[in-house]
Design a protein around this motif. Sequence first.
Motif, PDB file in Angstrom:
ATOM      1  N   SER A  14       0.833  -1.201   0.000  1.00  0.00           N
ATOM      2  CA  SER A  14       0.000   0.000   0.000  1.00  0.00           C
ATOM      3  C   SER A  14       0.868   1.251   0.000  1.00  0.00           C
ATOM      4  O   SER A  14       1.953   1.263   0.574  1.00  0.00           O
ATOM      5  CB  SER A  14      -0.900   0.033   1.240  1.00  0.00           C
ATOM      6  OG  SER A  14      -1.697  -1.123   1.334  1.00  0.00           O
ATOM      7  N   SER A  15       0.377   2.303  -0.622  1.00  0.00           N
ATOM      8  CA  SER A  15       1.026   3.607  -0.553  1.00  0.00           C
ATOM      9  C   SER A  15       0.239   4.601  -1.393  1.00  0.00           C
ATOM     10  O   SER A  15      -0.731   4.243  -2.071  1.00  0.00           O
ATOM     11  CB  SER A  15       2.480   3.544  -1.043  1.00  0.00           C
ATOM     12  OG  SER A  15       3.174   4.717  -0.644  1.00  0.00           O
TER      13      SER A  15
ATOM     14  N   LEU B 291       3.756   4.449  -5.356  1.00  0.00           N
ATOM     15  CA  LEU B 291       3.654   3.161  -6.041  1.00  0.00           C
ATOM     16  C   LEU B 291       4.234   3.256  -7.452  1.00  0.00           C
ATOM     17  O   LEU B 291       4.965   2.372  -7.905  1.00  0.00           O
ATOM     18  CB  LEU B 291       2.194   2.697  -6.108  1.00  0.00           C
ATOM     19  CG  LEU B 291       1.523   2.315  -4.781  1.00  0.00           C
ATOM     20  CD1 LEU B 291       0.032   2.057  -5.006  1.00  0.00           C
ATOM     21  CD2 LEU B 291       2.182   1.082  -4.157  1.00  0.00           C
TER      22      LEU B 291
ATOM     23  N   GLN C 208       7.655   1.304  -9.475  1.00  0.00           N
ATOM     24  CA  GLN C 208       6.986   0.321 -10.323  1.00  0.00           C
ATOM     25  C   GLN C 208       7.919  -0.797 -10.790  1.00  0.00           C
ATOM     26  O   GLN C 208       7.588  -1.978 -10.729  1.00  0.00           O
ATOM     27  CB  GLN C 208       6.378   1.029 -11.540  1.00  0.00           C
ATOM     28  CG  GLN C 208       5.585   0.116 -12.445  1.00  0.00           C
ATOM     29  CD  GLN C 208       4.928   0.887 -13.583  1.00  0.00           C
ATOM     30  OE1 GLN C 208       5.002   2.103 -13.639  1.00  0.00           O
ATOM     31  NE2 GLN C 208       4.295   0.176 -14.489  1.00  0.00           N
TER      32      GLN C 208
ATOM     33  N   LEU D 113       8.937  -3.123  -7.897  1.00  0.00           N
ATOM     34  CA  LEU D 113       7.821  -3.990  -7.523  1.00  0.00           C
ATOM     35  C   LEU D 113       7.635  -5.115  -8.530  1.00  0.00           C
ATOM     36  O   LEU D 113       7.385  -6.268  -8.157  1.00  0.00           O
ATOM     37  CB  LEU D 113       6.536  -3.168  -7.397  1.00  0.00           C
ATOM     38  CG  LEU D 113       6.470  -2.198  -6.210  1.00  0.00           C
ATOM     39  CD1 LEU D 113       5.305  -1.235  -6.370  1.00  0.00           C
ATOM     40  CD2 LEU D 113       6.346  -2.964  -4.894  1.00  0.00           C
TER      41      LEU D 113
ATOM     42  N   LEU E  58      -1.455  -4.246  -5.292  1.00  0.00           N
ATOM     43  CA  LEU E  58      -1.069  -2.866  -4.990  1.00  0.00           C
ATOM     44  C   LEU E  58      -2.315  -2.081  -4.580  1.00  0.00           C
ATOM     45  O   LEU E  58      -3.324  -2.085  -5.286  1.00  0.00           O
ATOM     46  CB  LEU E  58      -0.412  -2.213  -6.206  1.00  0.00           C
ATOM     47  CG  LEU E  58       0.830  -2.924  -6.760  1.00  0.00           C
ATOM     48  CD1 LEU E  58       1.397  -2.157  -7.941  1.00  0.00           C
ATOM     49  CD2 LEU E  58       1.883  -3.111  -5.674  1.00  0.00           C
TER      50      LEU E  58
ATOM     51  N   PRO F 259      -3.698   1.634  -3.547  1.00  0.00           N
ATOM     52  CA  PRO F 259      -3.460   3.079  -3.417  1.00  0.00           C
ATOM     53  C   PRO F 259      -4.129   3.640  -2.169  1.00  0.00           C
ATOM     54  O   PRO F 259      -5.237   3.231  -1.804  1.00  0.00           O
ATOM     55  CB  PRO F 259      -4.085   3.649  -4.692  1.00  0.00           C
ATOM     56  CG  PRO F 259      -5.095   2.635  -5.120  1.00  0.00           C
ATOM     57  CD  PRO F 259      -4.607   1.300  -4.660  1.00  0.00           C
TER      58      PRO F 259
ATOM     59  N   THR G 189       1.474   8.235   2.065  1.00  0.00           N
ATOM     60  CA  THR G 189       2.444   7.158   2.254  1.00  0.00           C
ATOM     61  C   THR G 189       2.456   6.629   3.682  1.00  0.00           C
ATOM     62  O   THR G 189       2.999   5.545   3.929  1.00  0.00           O
ATOM     63  CB  THR G 189       3.865   7.635   1.888  1.00  0.00           C
ATOM     64  OG1 THR G 189       4.177   8.799   2.657  1.00  0.00           O
ATOM     65  CG2 THR G 189       3.978   7.948   0.402  1.00  0.00           C
TER      66      THR G 189
END
Length: 290
Positions: free
Chosen positions: A110-111, A116, A120, A123, A132, A134, A138
């Motif tokens: 999460s962020s 995110l 990218q 990840l 992921l 959102p 943060t």
Amino acid sequence: MNQSIAHLGPPGTYAEQAAVFYLNWLAKNKGIEANLCPYPSIAQSLQAVAQSNAQLAVVPVENSIEGSVTMTLDWLWQLETLRIQMALVMPIAHALISGASSLDNIKTVSSHPQALAQCQRWLEKYLPSVQLIPTNSTTEPLQRLEHDKTAAVISSSRAAQLYNLPILARGINDYPENCTRFLVVSQTEVDTAYRIASASASHTSLAFSMPANTPGSLVKPLQIFAELDINLSKIQSRPTKRSLGEYLFFIDLEADSTEQKMQSALAELSTHTEVLKIFGSYNVLPANAL
């Protein structure tokens, strides 16, 4: 009287870190005491200033990896009284924070969407199968990590320290020179108490809308600045939200709006635009100078 600085919270966000830098700058250079006021969103931070619930807001406007923070641009346009006093440029280093014993045990990350996106590639390489999620900031999802050992959050090392949480990986942003430009915004168009003492400002930000369906309408404003040798450091389009294909144009110029050539440019620009808004002239301060 203490000044209040609105920013995206809760504590530990990059916006709060930028606000702390600016708070310290105000105390050191202007003798002004200030306190921080976290808000759940960028929009609410800017609205707090427009409604006089805070004197200042520090909000992100552009990232070196992901480009413009569109929410900031949209609300600058919508809120008539806001003016830019200064810009801060701050390096951004992301960390993966989690109570998981290893990357293999992580199921969700999460962020904030910007964070995110800035991570990218990392990840995709190390956590290709995770979900992921959102979030508004943060740090907003950090409080849930204690109860879920399969969850991770992208945030700052400072946030991990504040919340006493373990870091699984550091420096996970895709480009090491990642930085974000923040704006210091107030209701006052010119207030030297909030600004760098300087004979002139280095940048001016403005935005305008164009009459619909006019061929070559954007060329004329750009020609005005080119002919007067005024450099454009950025141009960004945003939908007007009235009709598909109608846009606002946000421009950053490397000039002070009080200079004679800028006065001439703005006077001519107003004859070619539907609505023209000047957000202010200001200087840019690197965070390492604070």
